[in-house]
Design a protein around this motif. Structure first.
Motif, PDB file in Angstrom:
ATOM      1  N   GLN A  80      -3.723   2.814  10.741  1.00 54.99           N
ATOM      2  CA  GLN A  80      -4.597   3.694  11.515  1.00 54.99           C
ATOM      3  C   GLN A  80      -6.046   3.588  11.050  1.00 54.99           C
ATOM      4  OE1 GLN A  80      -3.607   5.350  14.331  1.00 54.99           O
ATOM      5  NE2 GLN A  80      -5.820   5.588  14.554  1.00 54.99           N
ATOM      6  N   TRP A  81      -6.268   3.536   9.745  1.00 59.93           N
ATOM      7  CA  TRP A  81      -7.623   3.418   9.216  1.00 59.93           C
ATOM      8  C   TRP A  81      -8.292   2.141   9.728  1.00 59.93           C
ATOM      9  CZ3 TRP A  81     -10.818   0.223   6.568  1.00 59.93           C
ATOM     10  CH2 TRP A  81     -11.978   0.777   6.045  1.00 59.93           C
ATOM     11  N   TYR A  82      -7.568   1.015   9.633  1.00 60.70           N
ATOM     12  CA  TYR A  82      -8.135  -0.254  10.101  1.00 60.70           C
ATOM     13  C   TYR A  82      -8.359  -0.246  11.618  1.00 60.70           C
ATOM     14  CZ  TYR A  82      -8.012  -2.722   5.656  1.00 60.70           C
ATOM     15  OH  TYR A  82      -8.266  -3.132   4.368  1.00 60.70           O
ATOM     16  N   LYS A  83      -7.506   0.433  12.335  1.00 56.09           N
ATOM     17  CA  LYS A  83      -7.653   0.549  13.794  1.00 56.09           C
ATOM     18  C   LYS A  83      -8.911   1.365  14.117  1.00 56.09           C
ATOM     19  CE  LYS A  83      -4.711   1.312  17.683  1.00 56.09           C
ATOM     20  NZ  LYS A  83      -3.319   1.512  18.008  1.00 56.09           N
ATOM     21  N   THR A  84      -9.051   2.511  13.455  1.00 56.28           N
ATOM     22  CA  THR A  84     -10.175   3.416  13.711  1.00 56.28           C
ATOM     23  C   THR A  84     -11.508   2.834  13.263  1.00 56.28           C
ATOM     24  OG1 THR A  84      -8.731   5.330  13.476  1.00 56.28           O
ATOM     25  CG2 THR A  84     -11.102   5.723  13.215  1.00 56.28           C
ATOM     26  N   GLU A 107       4.569   0.171  -0.707  1.00 55.35           N
ATOM     27  CA  GLU A 107       4.379  -0.260  -2.092  1.00 55.35           C
ATOM     28  C   GLU A 107       5.687  -0.532  -2.827  1.00 55.35           C
ATOM     29  OE1 GLU A 107       2.164   2.632  -4.346  1.00 55.35           O
ATOM     30  OE2 GLU A 107       3.448   4.264  -3.691  1.00 55.35           O
ATOM     31  N   ASP A 108       6.802  -0.023  -2.318  1.00 52.84           N
ATOM     32  CA  ASP A 108       8.090  -0.264  -2.979  1.00 52.84           C
ATOM     33  C   ASP A 108       8.887  -1.416  -2.335  1.00 52.84           C
ATOM     34  OD1 ASP A 108       8.685   1.029  -0.609  1.00 52.84           O
ATOM     35  OD2 ASP A 108      10.087   2.459  -1.507  1.00 52.84           O
ATOM     36  N   THR A 109       8.246  -2.194  -1.477  1.00 49.70           N
ATOM     37  CA  THR A 109       8.947  -3.308  -0.831  1.00 49.70           C
ATOM     38  C   THR A 109       9.455  -4.310  -1.869  1.00 49.70           C
ATOM     39  OG1 THR A 109       8.840  -5.022   0.866  1.00 49.70           O
ATOM     40  CG2 THR A 109       6.872  -4.731  -0.465  1.00 49.70           C
ATOM     41  N   LYS A 110      10.590  -4.877  -1.598  1.00 50.43           N
ATOM     42  CA  LYS A 110      11.154  -5.926  -2.454  1.00 50.43           C
ATOM     43  C   LYS A 110      10.826  -7.309  -1.878  1.00 50.43           C
ATOM     44  CE  LYS A 110      13.379  -2.873  -4.990  1.00 50.43           C
ATOM     45  NZ  LYS A 110      12.564  -2.278  -5.984  1.00 50.43           N
ATOM     46  N   TYR A 111      10.178  -7.325  -0.724  1.00 47.08           N
ATOM     47  CA  TYR A 111       9.931  -8.572  -0.007  1.00 47.08           C
ATOM     48  C   TYR A 111       9.076  -9.564  -0.792  1.00 47.08           C
ATOM     49  CZ  TYR A 111       9.045 -11.694   3.919  1.00 47.08           C
ATOM     50  OH  TYR A 111       8.960 -12.780   4.734  1.00 47.08           O
ATOM     51  N   CYS A 132       0.852  -1.197   0.000  1.00 46.37           N
ATOM     52  CA  CYS A 132       0.000   0.000   0.000  1.00 46.37           C
ATOM     53  C   CYS A 132       0.885   1.243   0.000  1.00 46.37           C
ATOM     54  CB  CYS A 132      -0.943  -0.008   1.207  1.00 46.37           C
ATOM     55  SG  CYS A 132      -0.107   0.042   2.789  1.00 46.37           S
ATOM     56  N   LYS A 133       0.297   2.387  -0.306  1.00 45.95           N
ATOM     57  CA  LYS A 133       1.065   3.629  -0.409  1.00 45.95           C
ATOM     58  C   LYS A 133       1.589   4.091   0.948  1.00 45.95           C
ATOM     59  CE  LYS A 133      -1.114   5.246  -4.479  1.00 45.95           C
ATOM     60  NZ  LYS A 133      -1.789   5.494  -5.436  1.00 45.95           N
ATOM     61  N   ASN A 134       0.766   3.914   1.990  1.00 45.48           N
ATOM     62  CA  ASN A 134       1.141   4.435   3.303  1.00 45.48           C
ATOM     63  C   ASN A 134       0.723   3.430   4.388  1.00 45.48           C
ATOM     64  OD1 ASN A 134       1.421   5.857   5.717  1.00 45.48           O
ATOM     65  ND2 ASN A 134       0.724   7.788   4.819  1.00 45.48           N
ATOM     66  N   PRO A 135       1.589   2.482   4.734  1.00 50.32           N
ATOM     67  CA  PRO A 135       1.239   1.469   5.727  1.00 50.32           C
ATOM     68  C   PRO A 135       0.791   2.058   7.076  1.00 50.32           C
ATOM     69  CG  PRO A 135       3.242   0.830   4.601  1.00 50.32           C
ATOM     70  CD  PRO A 135       2.926   2.230   4.173  1.00 50.32           C
ATOM     71  N   LYS A 136       1.419   3.147   7.497  1.00 51.94           N
ATOM     72  CA  LYS A 136       1.057   3.763   8.772  1.00 51.94           C
ATOM     73  C   LYS A 136      -0.401   4.261   8.739  1.00 51.94           C
ATOM     74  CE  LYS A 136       2.815   7.099  12.111  1.00 51.94           C
ATOM     75  NZ  LYS A 136       3.844   8.098  12.394  1.00 51.94           N
TER      76      LYS A 136
END
Length: 160
Positions: free
Chosen positions: A57-61, A95-99, A49-53
Motif C-alpha cells: 500500500q505504501w509503494y502504491k500510494t 519476514e518469517d518466510t522460509k522461501y 518485511c514486517k507487513n507486506p500488505k
C-alpha cells in the motif's frame, strides 16, 4: 649454407604455424565460452518485511506502484527487438518466510537467463551450489543457487 637457411626457415615456419594454430584454437574456445549468455537481466527483486500488505500500500500510494498481494510487475521492451516484452517482478514477503532459505538474508534477486538447462550444467562444472532441481511453470523455468556469501539467487528462463 643454403640448406641450413632453408632448414632454419622451415623450423621457424613450423614453430610459427604451431603457435598461430594454438592461438587460433585458444581464441575460438574462449570466444565460444563467451557466446553463451548467462544472465540477461533482472527478473525480480524479493525482500522480507514486517507487513507486506502495508508495504504494498505504501509503494502504491507514494510511488505509484500498481500492487497486488504479489507485489507488482514492471513491463518493459527488449532493447534490440522492441516487439519482445519482458517483466521484472517486485515482491515483498513476510519476514518469517522460509522461501529465501538456506540464505539468512532478507532479500533474494531473480535473474533472467536464456538457457537454464545449459547454464545449470556449466554452473555445476564450476562448483556453484545448486539448491534444487529445475522447475517448469506456464511462465518459465526456475532454479535456485547460492553465491559464495550464501545469498540465495533465483535463475529464471521466462516464457515472454
Amino acid at each position: 649454407m643454403t640448406i641450413k637457411v632453408k632448414k632454419t626457415g622451415l623450423i621457424l615456419l613450423t614453430l610459427a604455424a604451431s603457435f598461430l594454430s594454438g592461438f587460433t584454437a585458444s581464441t575460438m574456445i574462449s570466444s565460444n565460452k563467451q557466446k553463451m549468455k548467462r544472465v540477461t537481466g533482472i527478473g525480480g527483486i524479493f525482500f522480507k518485511c514486517k507487513n507486506p500488505k502495508a508495504i504494498n500500500q505504501w509503494y502504491k500510494t507514494h510511488l505509484g506502484f500498481d500492487t497486488t498481494p504479489y507485489g507488482t510487475s514492471f513491463e518493459w521492451r527488449d532493447l534490440t527487438d522492441s516487439t519482445k516484452k519482458g517483466l521484472t517482478q517486485w515482491n515483498p514477503f513476510p519476514e518469517d518466510t522460509k522461501y529465501f532459505e538456506p540464505s539468512a538474508k532478507d532479500f533474494m534477486i531473480n535473474y533472467r537467463v536464456e538457457n537454464l538447462e545449459k547454464l545449470v550444467e556449466v554452473l555445476k562444472k564450476e562448483n556453484v551450489t545448486i539448491i534444487d532441481q529445475i522447475e517448469t511453470f506456464d511462465y518459465g523455468k526456475f532454479v535456485h543457487i547460492l553465491d559464495p556469501e550464501g545469498n540465495k539467487i533465483q535463475l529464471w528462463e521466462p516464457k515472454d
